[in-house]
Motif scaffolding. Structure first.
Motif, mmCIF file in Angstrom:
data_model
loop_
_atom_site.group_PDB
_atom_site.id
_atom_site.type_symbol
_atom_site.label_atom_id
_atom_site.label_comp_id
_atom_site.label_asym_id
_atom_site.label_seq_id
_atom_site.Cartn_x
_atom_site.Cartn_y
_atom_site.Cartn_z
ATOM 1 N N HIS A 54 37.830 31.262 25.445
ATOM 2 C CA HIS A 54 38.462 30.207 26.244
ATOM 3 C C HIS A 54 39.196 30.852 27.412
ATOM 4 O O HIS A 54 39.748 31.935 27.270
ATOM 5 C CB HIS A 54 39.437 29.441 25.344
ATOM 6 N N LEU A 55 39.183 30.205 28.554
ATOM 7 C CA LEU A 55 39.861 30.700 29.760
ATOM 8 C C LEU A 55 39.442 32.144 30.057
ATOM 9 O O LEU A 55 40.268 33.043 30.134
ATOM 10 C CB LEU A 55 41.383 30.580 29.612
ATOM 11 N N THR A 56 38.170 32.336 30.244
ATOM 12 C CA THR A 56 37.623 33.666 30.510
ATOM 13 C C THR A 56 37.701 33.999 32.001
ATOM 14 O O THR A 56 37.852 33.114 32.840
ATOM 15 C CB THR A 56 36.162 33.760 30.038
ATOM 16 N N GLY A 57 37.596 35.275 32.289
ATOM 17 C CA GLY A 57 37.568 35.734 33.668
ATOM 18 C C GLY A 57 38.804 36.539 34.020
ATOM 19 O O GLY A 57 39.701 36.738 33.208
ATOM 20 N N ALA A 58 38.830 37.002 35.244
ATOM 21 C CA ALA A 58 39.938 37.827 35.732
ATOM 22 C C ALA A 58 41.035 36.941 36.311
ATOM 23 O O ALA A 58 40.772 36.032 37.097
ATOM 24 C CB ALA A 58 39.447 38.804 36.792
ATOM 25 N N VAL A 59 42.270 37.243 35.905
ATOM 26 C CA VAL A 59 43.420 36.539 36.465
ATOM 27 C C VAL A 59 43.635 37.074 37.882
ATOM 28 O O VAL A 59 43.589 38.279 38.123
ATOM 29 C CB VAL A 59 44.673 36.730 35.592
ATOM 30 N N GLY A 60 43.829 36.172 38.800
ATOM 31 C CA GLY A 60 43.945 36.549 40.204
ATOM 32 C C GLY A 60 42.631 36.389 40.948
ATOM 33 O O GLY A 60 42.581 36.536 42.161
ATOM 34 N N ALA A 61 41.566 36.077 40.228
ATOM 35 C CA ALA A 61 40.256 35.792 40.844
ATOM 36 C C ALA A 61 39.788 34.443 40.294
ATOM 37 O O ALA A 61 40.023 33.406 40.909
ATOM 38 C CB ALA A 61 39.247 36.901 40.571
ATOM 39 N N GLU A 62 39.153 34.447 39.116
ATOM 40 C CA GLU A 62 38.659 33.196 38.519
ATOM 41 C C GLU A 62 39.787 32.339 37.946
ATOM 42 O O GLU A 62 39.629 31.124 37.821
ATOM 43 C CB GLU A 62 37.642 33.481 37.407
ATOM 44 N N MET A 99 54.847 43.639 21.065
ATOM 45 C CA MET A 99 53.657 42.958 21.562
ATOM 46 C C MET A 99 53.108 43.779 22.722
ATOM 47 O O MET A 99 53.854 44.172 23.615
ATOM 48 C CB MET A 99 53.973 41.555 22.067
ATOM 49 N N THR A 100 51.819 44.019 22.673
ATOM 50 C CA THR A 100 51.138 44.627 23.804
ATOM 51 C C THR A 100 50.132 43.599 24.304
ATOM 52 O O THR A 100 49.345 43.073 23.521
ATOM 53 C CB THR A 100 50.424 45.931 23.410
ATOM 54 N N GLY A 101 50.195 43.321 25.597
ATOM 55 C CA GLY A 101 49.285 42.346 26.196
ATOM 56 C C GLY A 101 48.495 42.977 27.317
ATOM 57 O O GLY A 101 49.068 43.614 28.203
ATOM 58 N N TRP A 102 47.191 42.824 27.250
ATOM 59 C CA TRP A 102 46.304 43.286 28.322
ATOM 60 C C TRP A 102 45.848 42.067 29.098
ATOM 61 O O TRP A 102 45.489 41.043 28.515
ATOM 62 C CB TRP A 102 45.080 43.997 27.742
ATOM 63 N N VAL A 103 45.839 42.201 30.411
ATOM 64 C CA VAL A 103 45.412 41.113 31.289
ATOM 65 C C VAL A 103 44.229 41.606 32.104
ATOM 66 O O VAL A 103 44.334 42.590 32.844
ATOM 67 C CB VAL A 103 46.558 40.665 32.228
ATOM 68 N N ASN A 104 43.093 40.941 31.977
ATOM 69 C CA ASN A 104 41.915 41.205 32.795
ATOM 70 C C ASN A 104 42.296 40.791 34.214
ATOM 71 O O ASN A 104 42.424 39.610 34.508
ATOM 72 C CB ASN A 104 40.733 40.390 32.260
ATOM 73 N N SER A 105 42.521 41.764 35.076
ATOM 74 C CA SER A 105 43.147 41.527 36.369
ATOM 75 C C SER A 105 42.207 41.787 37.534
ATOM 76 O O SER A 105 41.497 42.792 37.547
ATOM 77 C CB SER A 105 44.367 42.440 36.525
ATOM 78 N N ALA A 106 42.244 40.896 38.504
ATOM 79 C CA ALA A 106 41.516 41.109 39.757
ATOM 80 C C ALA A 106 42.178 42.261 40.512
ATOM 81 O O ALA A 106 43.373 42.525 40.330
ATOM 82 C CB ALA A 106 41.550 39.840 40.602
ATOM 83 N N PRO A 107 41.416 42.957 41.366
ATOM 84 C CA PRO A 107 42.033 44.014 42.175
ATOM 85 C C PRO A 107 43.239 43.468 42.945
ATOM 86 O O PRO A 107 43.181 42.373 43.513
ATOM 87 C CB PRO A 107 40.910 44.432 43.133
#
Length: 174
Positions: A54-62, A99-107
């Motif tokens: 759910h809510l897939t993709g890069a934050v800051g792009a999609e 808590m460790t959180g990874w965020v798929n991030s746009a450049p």
């Protein structure tokens, strides 16, 4: 405090973890949790809806920061599903330790802490100050299934019995 009642007030159910793990097709090899003394280490969780990404993709792009926040909240909910499986009662959790959180991030995206606040805020809504622990918010370029966020929790619990860890299909001996 009754954590499951609080989740119900927030409109969030705790389905059996087996339902989620049955849908996993990643081939990843891991177990849901491991207890060491009074610490419970949970495997990483990602945003899911009806057992699917759910809510897939890069934050800051999609995705916007707000959508990333909701994704982190969803990933934390998935962690609570695993915690419920491990402890049988969410109220046995005494304190979020880390808590460790990874965020798929746009450049160029640098607001990972604001995104991971979604996970922190849900845990605090459910547990109050017990839901607030140490934290890291890390930007990365890509996560499995194109997930936007992955959350890993370590919690302190009452030290009582813990269920057997659930294995993903990829973890089963071949």
């Amino acid at each position: 405090m009754n954590a499951e009642r609080r989740l119900a007030e927030l409109g969030l159910a705790i389905p059996p973890l087996a339902e989620t793990y049955a849908l996993d097709t990643s081939g990843a090899k891991f177990v849901s949790h491991l207890a060491v003394g009074e610490l419970l280490y949970l495997s990483g969780t990602v945003p899911e809806k009806d057992g699917l990404p759910h809510l897939t993709g890069a934050v800051g792009a999609e995705l916007t920061i707000e959508q990333g926040y909701e994704a982190a909240r969803s990933a934390a909910h998935s962690s609570l599903v695993a915690l419920s499986h491990a402890l049988g009662d969410l109220d046995r959790m005494r304190q979020v330790v880390q808590m460790t959180g990874w965020v798929n991030s746009a450049p160029g995206f640098h607001d990972q802490p604001r995104v991971i606040n979604g996970a922190t805020d849900l845990l605090v809504e459910v547990y109050g100050r017990r839901g607030l622990g140490t934290r890291a918010a890390i930007g990365c370029r890509g996560l499995g299934y194109d997930s936007s966020v992955e959350i890993v929790l370590v919690v302190r619990f009452d030290g009582g019995p813990v269920s057997e860890p659930m294995e993903t299909a990829g973890a089963a001996p071949g």
